[in-house]
Design an enzyme around this catalytic site. Sequence first.
Site: not given
Length: 207
Positions: A13, A91, A108, A110
Amino acid sequence: MLTIGVLVSGGGTNFQAIIDAIASGQLTDTKIVTLVSSNPNAYALERAKKHNINATCIRKKDYETDILYQQALIDHMKEKKVELVVMAGFMVVIGSLFIKEFENRIINIHPSLIPSFCGNGYYGLKVHEAALEKGVKVTGATVHFVTEETDAGPIIMQKPVAVLEGDTPEQLQKRVMEEAEWKILPDSIQLFAHNRLKVIENHVKIC
Ligand code: GAR
């Protein structure tokens, strides 16, 4: 034009949010040149197909050593002339060979306000389970540059999200995505694409 390579492992997404931001003009001067999935069944691969984006699956277990795996990722990104690597729900803990090759050119997303609920073992739904377990009233999302220490690189953007009474981990995950992740990831790429991010002594300055 900034060329980006997106790394994913699942639903994608956040990858979709980047596609949509480019389509709407919210994210400019940016082109997704490749999607790399660590998982052959990731729905993100379908999204890439639908939008005619080059996509491939590169799995760690198909390589004899971690170094060979990292080299395969590097070779692919170089072949596609990737300037910025975007980890959007990736992951796999990536090693130093790859990180050094793309120093200050990997970001990244998070799903917490770093330094809360981050580091090894905190990924996906586990992050939201930990936030609910602790009873925090506010959580959120963070976009940061990737360094060798997991989730500890210079922070680019953060956005808080309220935890509501009775939230399940799934409900909280959905709210954090909708209210924070899908906004700050494209916004961070936009800043990078327009040379507005400077890393000085482990801190990001937006100029
Ligand atoms: C997102 O919530 C992202 O922040 C998280 O995984 C989810 C992926 O969703 N990433 C991590 O936990 C990385 N440590 P998506 O595949 O639908 O974008």
